[in-house]
Design a protein around this motif. Structure first.
Motif, PDB file in Angstrom:
ATOM      1  N   MET A   1       0.760  -1.016  -0.079  1.00 30.10           N
ATOM      2  CA  MET A   1       0.183   0.113   0.021  1.00 30.10           C
ATOM      3  C   MET A   1       0.788   1.278  -0.005  1.00 30.10           C
ATOM      4  SD  MET A   1      -3.082   1.034   2.612  1.00 30.10           S
ATOM      5  CE  MET A   1      -4.035  -0.463   2.389  1.00 30.10           C
ATOM      6  N   SER A   2       0.391   2.095  -0.806  1.00 33.81           N
ATOM      7  CA  SER A   2       1.462   3.552  -0.906  1.00 33.81           C
ATOM      8  C   SER A   2       1.267   4.191   0.338  1.00 33.81           C
ATOM      9  CB  SER A   2       0.762   4.116  -2.088  1.00 33.81           C
ATOM     10  OG  SER A   2      -0.458   4.655  -1.940  1.00 33.81           O
ATOM     11  N   LEU A   3       1.925   5.156   0.659  1.00 34.33           N
ATOM     12  CA  LEU A   3       1.938   6.244   1.678  1.00 34.33           C
ATOM     13  C   LEU A   3       0.815   6.784   1.763  1.00 34.33           C
ATOM     14  CD1 LEU A   3       3.305   7.069   4.232  1.00 34.33           C
ATOM     15  CD2 LEU A   3       4.679   8.676   2.966  1.00 34.33           C
ATOM     16  N   SER A   4       0.331   7.240   0.669  1.00 33.82           N
ATOM     17  CA  SER A   4      -0.929   8.163   0.488  1.00 33.82           C
ATOM     18  C   SER A   4      -1.941   7.394   0.865  1.00 33.82           C
ATOM     19  CB  SER A   4      -0.970   8.883  -0.809  1.00 33.82           C
ATOM     20  OG  SER A   4      -1.178   7.971  -1.844  1.00 33.82           O
ATOM     21  N   GLU A   5      -2.130   6.075   0.369  1.00 29.80           N
ATOM     22  CA  GLU A   5      -3.506   5.439   0.566  1.00 29.80           C
ATOM     23  C   GLU A   5      -3.488   5.032   2.061  1.00 29.80           C
ATOM     24  OE1 GLU A   5      -4.036   2.736  -3.583  1.00 29.80           O
ATOM     25  OE2 GLU A   5      -2.293   2.204  -2.082  1.00 29.80           O
ATOM     26  N   LEU A  11      -6.657  11.282   7.964  1.00 29.76           N
ATOM     27  CA  LEU A  11      -6.442  12.647   7.848  1.00 29.76           C
ATOM     28  C   LEU A  11      -7.717  13.415   8.469  1.00 29.76           C
ATOM     29  CD1 LEU A  11      -5.012  13.206   4.374  1.00 29.76           C
ATOM     30  CD2 LEU A  11      -3.906  13.450   6.492  1.00 29.76           C
ATOM     31  N   PRO A  12      -8.913  13.092   8.400  1.00 28.44           N
ATOM     32  CA  PRO A  12     -10.145  13.751   8.912  1.00 28.44           C
ATOM     33  C   PRO A  12      -9.685  13.731  10.457  1.00 28.44           C
ATOM     34  CG  PRO A  12     -10.996  12.381   7.278  1.00 28.44           C
ATOM     35  CD  PRO A  12      -9.379  11.905   7.389  1.00 28.44           C
ATOM     36  N   TYR A  13      -9.452  12.476  11.220  1.00 25.66           N
ATOM     37  CA  TYR A  13      -9.094  12.534  12.511  1.00 25.66           C
ATOM     38  C   TYR A  13      -8.017  13.545  12.880  1.00 25.66           C
ATOM     39  CZ  TYR A  13     -12.438   8.740  11.568  1.00 25.66           C
ATOM     40  OH  TYR A  13     -13.359   8.001  11.227  1.00 25.66           O
ATOM     41  N   LEU A  14      -6.977  13.482  11.991  1.00 28.48           N
ATOM     42  CA  LEU A  14      -5.829  14.283  12.311  1.00 28.48           C
ATOM     43  C   LEU A  14      -6.086  15.857  12.264  1.00 28.48           C
ATOM     44  CD1 LEU A  14      -2.675  14.223  13.064  1.00 28.48           C
ATOM     45  CD2 LEU A  14      -2.186  14.687  10.646  1.00 28.48           C
ATOM     46  N   SER A  42      10.474  13.527   2.817  1.00 31.25           N
ATOM     47  CA  SER A  42      11.049  12.875   3.521  1.00 31.25           C
ATOM     48  C   SER A  42      10.200  11.578   3.847  1.00 31.25           C
ATOM     49  CB  SER A  42      11.779  13.250   4.664  1.00 31.25           C
ATOM     50  OG  SER A  42      12.471  12.344   5.545  1.00 31.25           O
ATOM     51  N   PRO A  43       9.793  10.674   2.815  1.00 25.96           N
ATOM     52  CA  PRO A  43       8.843   9.580   3.227  1.00 25.96           C
ATOM     53  C   PRO A  43       9.357   8.868   4.649  1.00 25.96           C
ATOM     54  CG  PRO A  43       9.219   9.890   0.776  1.00 25.96           C
ATOM     55  CD  PRO A  43      10.256  10.804   1.634  1.00 25.96           C
ATOM     56  N   ASP A  44      10.394   8.663   4.316  1.00 23.59           N
ATOM     57  CA  ASP A  44      11.252   7.750   5.534  1.00 23.59           C
ATOM     58  C   ASP A  44      10.995   8.107   7.157  1.00 23.59           C
ATOM     59  OD1 ASP A  44      12.322   5.976   3.584  1.00 23.59           O
ATOM     60  OD2 ASP A  44      14.447   6.794   3.750  1.00 23.59           O
ATOM     61  N   SER A  45      10.463   9.346   7.112  1.00 27.28           N
ATOM     62  CA  SER A  45      10.060   9.889   8.476  1.00 27.28           C
ATOM     63  C   SER A  45       8.691   9.179   8.794  1.00 27.28           C
ATOM     64  CB  SER A  45       9.792  11.502   8.515  1.00 27.28           C
ATOM     65  OG  SER A  45       8.676  11.871   7.566  1.00 27.28           O
ATOM     66  N   PHE A  46       8.143   8.709   8.149  1.00 27.40           N
ATOM     67  CA  PHE A  46       6.999   8.035   8.316  1.00 27.40           C
ATOM     68  C   PHE A  46       7.364   6.559   8.608  1.00 27.40           C
ATOM     69  CE2 PHE A  46       3.189   4.901   7.584  1.00 27.40           C
ATOM     70  CZ  PHE A  46       2.241   5.797   8.110  1.00 27.40           C
ATOM     71  N   ASP A  47       7.262   6.003   9.865  1.00 26.38           N
ATOM     72  CA  ASP A  47       7.660   4.508  10.675  1.00 26.38           C
ATOM     73  C   ASP A  47       6.763   3.503  10.332  1.00 26.38           C
ATOM     74  OD1 ASP A  47       8.663   2.432  12.143  1.00 26.38           O
ATOM     75  OD2 ASP A  47       8.939   3.673  13.874  1.00 26.38           O
ATOM     76  N   ARG A  48       6.856   2.882   9.132  1.00 24.30           N
ATOM     77  CA  ARG A  48       5.899   1.662   8.784  1.00 24.30           C
ATOM     78  C   ARG A  48       6.136   0.687   9.795  1.00 24.30           C
ATOM     79  NH1 ARG A  48       3.343   1.948   3.746  1.00 24.30           N
ATOM     80  NH2 ARG A  48       4.180   3.722   2.503  1.00 24.30           N
ATOM     81  N   LEU A  56       1.427   8.146  11.526  1.00 24.99           N
ATOM     82  CA  LEU A  56       1.029   9.607  11.434  1.00 24.99           C
ATOM     83  C   LEU A  56       0.949  10.783  12.197  1.00 24.99           C
ATOM     84  CD1 LEU A  56      -0.004  11.319   8.958  1.00 24.99           C
ATOM     85  CD2 LEU A  56      -2.458  10.760   9.586  1.00 24.99           C
ATOM     86  N   TYR A  57       0.305  10.425  13.395  1.00 29.74           N
ATOM     87  CA  TYR A  57       0.226  11.314  14.551  1.00 29.74           C
ATOM     88  C   TYR A  57       1.752  11.546  14.989  1.00 29.74           C
ATOM     89  CZ  TYR A  57      -4.937  11.640  14.864  1.00 29.74           C
ATOM     90  OH  TYR A  57      -6.247  11.654  14.580  1.00 29.74           O
TER      91      TYR A  57
END
Length: 266
Positions: A1-5, A11-14, A42-48, A56-57
Motif C-alpha cells: 500500500m502506498s503512503l498516501s493510501e 487525515l480527517p481525524y488528524l 522525507s517519506p522515511d520519516s513515516f515509521d512503517r 501519522l500522529y
C-alpha cells in the motif's frame, strides 16, 4: 500500500486533533499541511513498523513540538482568556487529547509522543489536576462497599475535587443529590439494599444537570433500559489511572463546546 493510501483514512481525524490542540481549524490545518509536506520531502520519516494512524500522529507531534511557541505555558501568554483544553500545558494537553478525543490507548499515545508509557500516564494525571484547577467541583459517590468508596474518595480528592457525600442506597443518593447539588456523580449500579444506582441517577438527573460516571461490575445493566446522558462507564475492578482520566474527561466535556465527541467507554 502506498503512503498516501495508508494515511488518507486518518487525515480527517488528524485535522480534528490538530484543531483541538491549536484552538482553531485554520491553525490546525496549517500543521496538517506541514505534515504532508514533510512526508513528501522525507517519506522515511513515516515509521512503517507502527500502525498507520500512530505513525501519522507521531510525525505530526514531532513537527508540532518542534515549534518553540507550542512548548510555552499558555498561562504566561497575556490576554488569552483560555479555558478547558487550551489552558492545559502542552505535553499534558497532547496526552489528554490523544487518549480521550482520539481514543488512543496509553501505549499508542506513548508511541505518538515518543515517551515511556509511565511518563504518558503521568502526563494524563497532570492534565487531570490542571482541569480540576479550572473546574474543581463537588462530587457525590454512590457506592455501597466502604473500601471502594474510600478509594474513590481519595482518587477524586487527589485531583482537587471535594467529595460531599457517599450514598449506599437509592434513597440516600436522591436525598444527597437534592441537598448537596454536586457537579459530578460517581455511581455503582447494584447497591447494598438491592436498589439500583441507575434508577437513582435517572431520578436525580431531571432536576440536576450533571455528568455521571458509572463504576460497576455489571456494565451490561447500563446497556439495557433507559440510559442517562451524559454518562461514562468504568468496569470493576478499576484502575486508578482510568478513574482519574475518566473523571477529568467527564468534566472537560461538560465544560467544552464544539465538535469534540463525547466518549463513553473505559
Amino acid at each position: 500500500m502506498s503512503l498516501s493510501e495508508t494515511i488518507a483514512p486518518h487525515l480527517p481525524y488528524l485535522r480534528r486533533y490538530a484543531r483541538a490542540l491549536n484552538g482553531t481549524q485554520t491553525s490546525g490545518d496549517a500543521y496538517v499541511v506541514a505534515v504532508l509536506e514533510a512526508l513528501v520531502a522525507s517519506p522515511d520519516s513515516f515509521d512503517r513498523s507502527l500502525p498507520g494512524r500512530v505513525a501519522l500522529y507521531r510525525v505530526f507531534s514531532q513537527i508540532w513540538n518542534s515549534v518553540a511557541v507550542n512548548g510555552e505555558d499558555p498561562h504566561e501568554q497575556p490576554g488569552t482568556g483560555l479555558r478547558a483544553v487550551e489552558a492545559l500545558t502542552p505535553r499534558p494537553r497532547q496526552a489528554f487529547l490523544l487518549t480521550t478525543v482520539e481514543g488512543f490507548s496509553t501505549s499508542e499515545a506513548a508511541l505518538v509522543l515518543a515517551v515511556e508509557e509511565t511518563e504518558l500516564t503521568q502526563l494524563i494525571d497532570t492534565a487531570g489536576r490542571e482541569i480540576a484547577g479550572q473546574v474543581a467541583t463537588d462530587v457525590l459517590i454512590i457506592e455501597d462497599e466502604p473500601i471502594i468508596a474510600m478509594d474513590l474518595e481519595m482518587l477524586v480528592e487527589s485531583l482537587g475535587h471535594t467529595v460531599v457525600g457517599n450514598a449506599r442506597t437509592h434513597k440516600e443518593a436522591v436525598e444527597m443529590a437534592q441537598s448537596k447539588r454536586p457537579g459530578l456523580i460517581l455511581a455503582d449500579i447494584q447497591l447494598a439494599d438491592g436498589s439500583s444506582g441507575l434508577d437513582a441517577v435517572n431520578e436525580i438527573l431531571p432536576g440536576l444537570s450533571v455528568p455521571v460516571v458509572f463504576i460497576t461490575a455489571y456494565p451490561e445493566r447500563l446497556l439495557t433500559g433507559e440510559r442517562p446522558e451524559p454518562a461514562f462507564l468504568i468496569t470493576k475492578p478499576f484502575r486508578q489511572d482510568m478513574v482519574k482520566a475518566v473523571v477529568s474527561q467527564a468534566l472537560f466535556f461538560r465544560d467544552s463546546a464544539g465538535d469534540m465527541r463525547r466518549a463513553t467507554y473505559a
